[in-house]
Design a protein around this motif. Sequence first.
Motif, PDB file in Angstrom:
ATOM      1  N   SER A  68      32.478  49.871  27.433  1.00 59.45           N
ATOM      2  CA  SER A  68      33.465  49.966  28.508  1.00 59.45           C
ATOM      3  C   SER A  68      33.140  48.972  29.623  1.00 59.45           C
ATOM      4  O   SER A  68      31.985  48.823  30.016  1.00 59.45           O
ATOM      5  N   VAL A  69      34.168  48.290  30.150  1.00 60.87           N
ATOM      6  CA  VAL A  69      33.966  47.174  31.073  1.00 60.87           C
ATOM      7  C   VAL A  69      34.481  47.509  32.466  1.00 60.87           C
ATOM      8  O   VAL A  69      35.611  47.981  32.637  1.00 60.87           O
ATOM      9  N   ASP A  70      33.650  47.264  33.457  1.00 55.84           N
ATOM     10  CA  ASP A  70      34.020  47.365  34.861  1.00 55.84           C
ATOM     11  C   ASP A  70      35.062  46.274  35.169  1.00 55.84           C
ATOM     12  O   ASP A  70      35.034  45.199  34.571  1.00 55.84           O
ATOM     13  N   LEU A  71      35.971  46.537  36.115  1.00 53.75           N
ATOM     14  CA  LEU A  71      36.981  45.555  36.509  1.00 53.75           C
ATOM     15  C   LEU A  71      37.071  45.539  38.027  1.00 53.75           C
ATOM     16  O   LEU A  71      37.200  46.592  38.653  1.00 53.75           O
ATOM     17  N   LEU A  72      36.992  44.349  38.617  1.00 49.68           N
ATOM     18  CA  LEU A  72      37.033  44.208  40.068  1.00 49.68           C
ATOM     19  C   LEU A  72      38.099  43.196  40.469  1.00 49.68           C
ATOM     20  O   LEU A  72      38.465  42.314  39.678  1.00 49.68           O
ATOM     21  N   TRP A  73      38.593  43.326  41.722  1.00 49.02           N
ATOM     22  CA  TRP A  73      39.503  42.324  42.251  1.00 49.02           C
ATOM     23  C   TRP A  73      39.045  41.945  43.652  1.00 49.02           C
ATOM     24  O   TRP A  73      38.324  42.685  44.313  1.00 49.02           O
ATOM     25  N   GLY A  74      39.469  40.751  44.100  1.00 45.37           N
ATOM     26  CA  GLY A  74      38.933  40.199  45.332  1.00 45.37           C
ATOM     27  C   GLY A  74      39.854  40.344  46.531  1.00 45.37           C
ATOM     28  O   GLY A  74      41.066  40.113  46.435  1.00 45.37           O
ATOM     29  N   VAL A  75      39.265  40.699  47.681  1.00 44.95           N
ATOM     30  CA  VAL A  75      39.972  40.736  48.958  1.00 44.95           C
ATOM     31  C   VAL A  75      39.083  40.085  50.013  1.00 44.95           C
ATOM     32  O   VAL A  75      37.913  39.783  49.767  1.00 44.95           O
ATOM     33  N   TYR A  76      39.625  39.902  51.200  1.00 43.74           N
ATOM     34  CA  TYR A  76      38.870  39.341  52.316  1.00 43.74           C
ATOM     35  C   TYR A  76      37.756  40.297  52.708  1.00 43.74           C
ATOM     36  O   TYR A  76      37.953  41.501  52.827  1.00 43.74           O
ATOM     37  N   ALA A  77      36.584  39.754  52.971  1.00 46.01           N
ATOM     38  CA  ALA A  77      35.394  40.579  53.161  1.00 46.01           C
ATOM     39  C   ALA A  77      35.249  41.162  54.561  1.00 46.01           C
ATOM     40  O   ALA A  77      34.409  42.022  54.780  1.00 46.01           O
TER      41      ALA A  77
END
Length: 526
Positions: free
Chosen positions: A183-192
């Motif tokens: 099973s694979v983790d999934l991430l998305w990017g936003v301003y930090a």
Amino acid sequence: MKKIFLFAAAAALLTACSSEELSNSEVAQQNNAETPVAFSIYTPRSVTRAGQPETITTASLKTGDHKAGFGVFGYFTDNGTYSETSTPNFMYNQQVKWNDGESAWMYEPVKYWPNEYGNSAVSDDVDRVTFFAYAPWTPVSPATGIPTAGVTEDERNITAMTKNTATGDPIIKYVVDPDGITSVDLLWGVYAGQTQYHTAWGTAEATVQPAMPFIDLLKPNAPETTPYTDWTGNPLTAPTTDNKVRFNLCHALAKLLVTIDYFDDSNGGGTYGTTGALEASKETKIWIREIKIGGFMMKGALNLNSTATREVDPDGTANNGDEYLIGVPNWKAYDGVSDLEYEETTFKDGRKDGREGAIDGENSSEKFLGLNPTLIQSTEYKLNTPDDGKFEDTWFNDNKGVTVLTQPLFGAWDKTNKKWIANTTAKPIFVIPMDKPIDISIVYDVETYNPKLAGKLSDNLTPGKSVENKIFKTSAEIFKTTNPVNMEAGKYYELRLHLGMTSVKVDAAVTDWTDTNGLANLPANQ
């Protein structure tokens, strides 16, 4: 069309620029300099809890299991702004990898900020570029968006993404893998940051809101001089020395572990981990027929252009200054367009005909949402006739069923032999959270072989008695709270189901997968 020529000229410089130029040069200070687009990933402190395997961390993105890095989509909209008609014409699924020798996140070919607005520019147009990011990076065919490793839509994890000619927001299609090993983790990017971030060119200005994507950025005219902070109120690393597009990669999924065991309720009580009546009678089995769990989905599409944020209040005291914003994943239906319509997720073994677990079972549910095969009656009972004739013939089943030993709910799909296999170790899986209550309904059979009875067990062959039990537990009952517990992205949920002959008990725990705000452990570029 001088503006097109100027942008093309900047792009032509790629052949003369080495990777060292990207990693070592600071953002240009002067108007109309060829400024490379540089990226960084950031989190204010180490927040990933120990003991949570398979999650994406800085180490795994740099040199570990996810060392392929993260992917970026870039949209150049010239003098316009980002819209549903924009295409990823600046970057398409651009791989950004850590270069240990340069101590920097790097990619190639290097891309440069458009140069059209400034003191010596020919055009007065204000060029804008929009960026979206996800992890782990997955190679795909640009013309189709299908992973080049041969993953098909009926398989698991990242199964597809928008192709390079698609207009509008980038979409990552995802199917939950019920095997905790793969099973694979999934991430998305936003301003930090937790304060607005500005980029300016001439008199024009672009503003990025906290915990939101980088939309309509202008080329940085100079390093950012207005301090911007993380959710703790501390300035981000070196805000006045670089203008990198600094992504905070957030978890789009929740982590879930469900285990099942038997407890002895034969005397009206119940003790976990004891043998009791089930083990004393080898002729009695408990088979799982169906489990429904609320709170998540198994299939969806992540829109990288998240449009919502959620406020987190660490101490529960309103308006005392410790509140902060985090991004909320924008999940859509698997087509990537429609809203994801919620329904409880069902794990079942199919028909009661001795063929449970077969991929052509009821609605072919076993192929996608199967149970651990050791928990279901997937093989027929067998007749055992002693050679000495001193004892009556007996029936037995090689499958374990529910036992006092803790077993994971989920099974694993054997692609080679096209069948479900049992997970040997209880590992969590990543699921699509829907911010809905975590309710559970269970259907299971207590079957006892008895040659004197005319009735048959679920295989319609073995003599005996089969009693079907249906149990439903609300979220408040499971977590022992007055309010339902909803499943949210970035959190880890563990459900421990204890099945008896006549009753079910549930233990549950929910912990912050990442100490507070659901962010991956991805510190600033060194």
